[in-house]
Design a protein around this motif. Structure first.
Motif, short mmCIF file in Angstrom:
data_model
loop_
_atom_site.label_atom_id
_atom_site.label_comp_id
_atom_site.label_asym_id
_atom_site.label_seq_id
_atom_site.Cartn_x
_atom_site.Cartn_y
_atom_site.Cartn_z
N LEU A 74 0.83 -1.20 0.00
CA LEU A 74 0.00 0.00 0.00
C LEU A 74 0.87 1.26 0.00
O LEU A 74 0.59 2.21 -0.73
N ALA A 75 1.92 1.28 0.80
CA ALA A 75 2.79 2.45 0.87
C ALA A 75 3.53 2.66 -0.45
O ALA A 75 3.63 3.79 -0.94
N THR A 76 4.03 1.58 -1.01
CA THR A 76 4.74 1.67 -2.28
C THR A 76 3.80 2.19 -3.38
O THR A 76 4.16 3.09 -4.15
N ALA A 77 2.61 1.65 -3.45
CA ALA A 77 1.65 2.06 -4.46
C ALA A 77 1.21 3.51 -4.26
O ALA A 77 1.00 4.23 -5.23
N ALA A 78 1.08 3.93 -3.02
CA ALA A 78 0.63 5.30 -2.73
C ALA A 78 1.61 6.34 -3.28
O ALA A 78 1.21 7.46 -3.60
N LEU A 79 2.87 5.96 -3.39
CA LEU A 79 3.87 6.90 -3.89
C LEU A 79 4.23 6.66 -5.35
O LEU A 79 5.24 7.15 -5.84
N GLY A 81 4.44 3.51 -7.06
CA GLY A 81 5.02 2.22 -7.45
C GLY A 81 6.46 2.07 -7.04
O GLY A 81 7.11 3.01 -6.59
N ALA A 82 6.96 0.86 -7.23
CA ALA A 82 8.31 0.51 -6.77
C ALA A 82 9.39 1.37 -7.41
O ALA A 82 10.37 1.73 -6.75
N GLU A 83 9.21 1.73 -8.68
CA GLU A 83 10.24 2.51 -9.38
C GLU A 83 10.34 3.95 -8.87
O GLU A 83 11.39 4.57 -8.99
N ARG A 84 9.30 4.47 -8.25
CA ARG A 84 9.31 5.86 -7.77
C ARG A 84 9.43 5.96 -6.26
O ARG A 84 9.79 7.01 -5.73
N TYR A 85 9.11 4.90 -5.55
CA TYR A 85 8.94 4.92 -4.10
C TYR A 85 10.11 5.57 -3.35
O TYR A 85 9.94 6.57 -2.66
N SER A 86 11.31 5.01 -3.47
CA SER A 86 12.42 5.52 -2.67
C SER A 86 12.84 6.93 -3.07
O SER A 86 13.31 7.70 -2.24
N GLY A 87 12.63 7.30 -4.32
CA GLY A 87 12.94 8.65 -4.75
C GLY A 87 11.99 9.68 -4.18
O GLY A 87 12.36 10.84 -3.99
N VAL A 88 10.78 9.26 -3.87
CA VAL A 88 9.77 10.19 -3.34
C VAL A 88 9.96 10.38 -1.84
O VAL A 88 9.98 11.50 -1.34
N CYS A 89 10.08 9.27 -1.10
CA CYS A 89 10.14 9.40 0.36
C CYS A 89 11.57 9.51 0.88
O CYS A 89 11.78 9.87 2.05
N GLU A 90 12.55 9.19 0.05
CA GLU A 90 13.97 9.31 0.37
C GLU A 90 14.31 8.69 1.72
O GLU A 90 14.01 7.54 1.95
N SER A 91 14.90 9.46 2.62
CA SER A 91 15.34 8.92 3.91
C SER A 91 14.19 8.71 4.89
O SER A 91 14.39 8.18 5.97
N CYS A 93 11.31 6.92 4.25
CA CYS A 93 10.43 5.84 3.81
C CYS A 93 9.87 5.05 4.99
O CYS A 93 8.67 4.75 5.02
N ALA A 94 10.71 4.72 5.96
CA ALA A 94 10.23 3.95 7.12
C ALA A 94 9.20 4.75 7.90
O ALA A 94 8.18 4.20 8.35
N GLU A 95 9.43 6.03 8.06
CA GLU A 95 8.48 6.88 8.78
C GLU A 95 7.16 7.00 8.00
O GLU A 95 6.08 6.93 8.58
N PHE A 96 7.26 7.14 6.68
CA PHE A 96 6.06 7.19 5.84
C PHE A 96 5.27 5.89 5.99
O PHE A 96 4.05 5.92 6.18
N ASN A 97 5.95 4.74 5.88
CA ASN A 97 5.27 3.45 6.02
C ASN A 97 4.57 3.34 7.36
O ASN A 97 3.43 2.87 7.44
N ASP A 98 5.25 3.76 8.41
CA ASP A 98 4.67 3.68 9.76
C ASP A 98 3.41 4.55 9.87
O ASP A 98 2.38 4.10 10.38
#
Length: 184
Positions: A74-79, A81-91, A93-98
């Motif tokens: 759900l978190a990956t899709a919200a941002l 997809g997988a190809e964009r996820y880490s570039g959007v939430c950067e450092s 990501c864990a906080e966003f997922n939580d």
């Protein structure tokens, strides 16, 4: 981080919630897929509903809901997809997922606690691409003094050999698309 938290908390939850993007799951066997998605959803959903009805502790309810929902997907899709996820939430990501997990879990628990007077009719399942299955349910609700039937589709996939929900579509409105729109 306050802006990210505000965005997550303010994201609209259409219907219950949901997501759908790229399949990341293990491939279910034909036998598992035949009735597996609908049977797994029904068993897990009814277990959560029973715990809510029995006033189980928050920890027990959370554990049951966590078995049902694929928060990482759900978190990956919200941002986007997988190809964009880490570039959007950067450092963060864990906080966003939580934060997103807490939001989705809390909303699901709130809705399941209200659902006691609204029995779920399990209509069926349809196989989709990439071993994804859509489980269709109907719920009768009272709205403005009239009984209405709400169709809720749960998009299921296998994660580590277990069925999990990765999208919930309420009356043709996907939460995945709603989240992506909100976060974009």
């Amino acid at each position: 981080m306050n802006r990210l938290r505000t965005r997550v908390l303010c994201a609209s939850l259409t219907g219950l919630f949901g997501l759908g993007v790229v399949a990341l799951a293990a491939t279910p066997s034909v036998a598992q897929a035949e009735d597996g998605a609908i049977d797994a959803f029904k068993a897990k959903h009814e277990a959560v509903a029973k715990l809510a009805k029995d006033n189980a502790s928050d920890a027990k309810l959370q554990a049951a809901v966590d078995e049902l929902l694929d928060y990482d997907y759900l978190a990956t899709a919200a941002l986007g997809g997988a190809e964009r996820y880490s570039g959007v939430c950067e450092s963060r990501c864990a906080e966003f997922n939580d934060l997103l997990t807490k939001l989705i879990r809390g909303n699901y628990l709130r809705m399941i606690r209200k659902a006691e007077g609204h029995p779920v009719e399990y209509v069926g399942q349809v196989a989709g691409r990439n071993n994804v299955y859509k489980v269709t349910t109907r719920i009768k609700v009272q709205k403005n003094g009239r009984e209405q039937v709400v169709t809720v589709d749960y998009v299921m996939h296998m994660v580590d050999g277990k069925w999990q929900v990765r999208d919930i579509i309420t009356d043709d409105v996907s939460l995945a698309k709603t989240y992506r729109y909100e976060f974009n």
